[in-house]
Design a protein around this motif. Structure first.
Motif: not given
Length: 75
Positions: A46-75
């Motif tokens: 239960t503790t592990a599942a809660n930690a995973l849930r918390e960590r995975s919800l900390a970033r949104t798909p929008r965050d992921w896309l912004a990271d991808q675009l920033a990496a593409a710009r800097s390449a």
């Protein structure tokens, strides 16, 4: 639940510390990690599942896309 995750998985950097990390080419290490996950007490799972849930919800798909675009710009 407990997540057993390859160190080579793209999400590993974000979930390191809240998952059991394994070398995808080391069958013995994978087996040991799976045995460890299955042997954990319900409270540990239960503790592990809660930690995973918390960590995975900390970033949104929008965050992921912004990271991808920033990496593409800097390449």
């Amino acid at each position: 639940g407990t997540l057993v995750l390859s160190r080579e998985a793209g999400i590993h950097d974000q979930l390191d510390g809240v998952c059991l990390s394994v070398n995808p080419y080391d069958i013995a290490e994978q087996a040991a990690a799976l045995a460890d996950a299955l042997d954990r007490r319900p409270a540990e799972r239960t503790t592990a599942a809660n930690a995973l849930r918390e960590r995975s919800l900390a970033r949104t798909p929008r965050d992921w896309l912004a990271d991808q675009l920033a990496a593409a710009r800097s390449a």
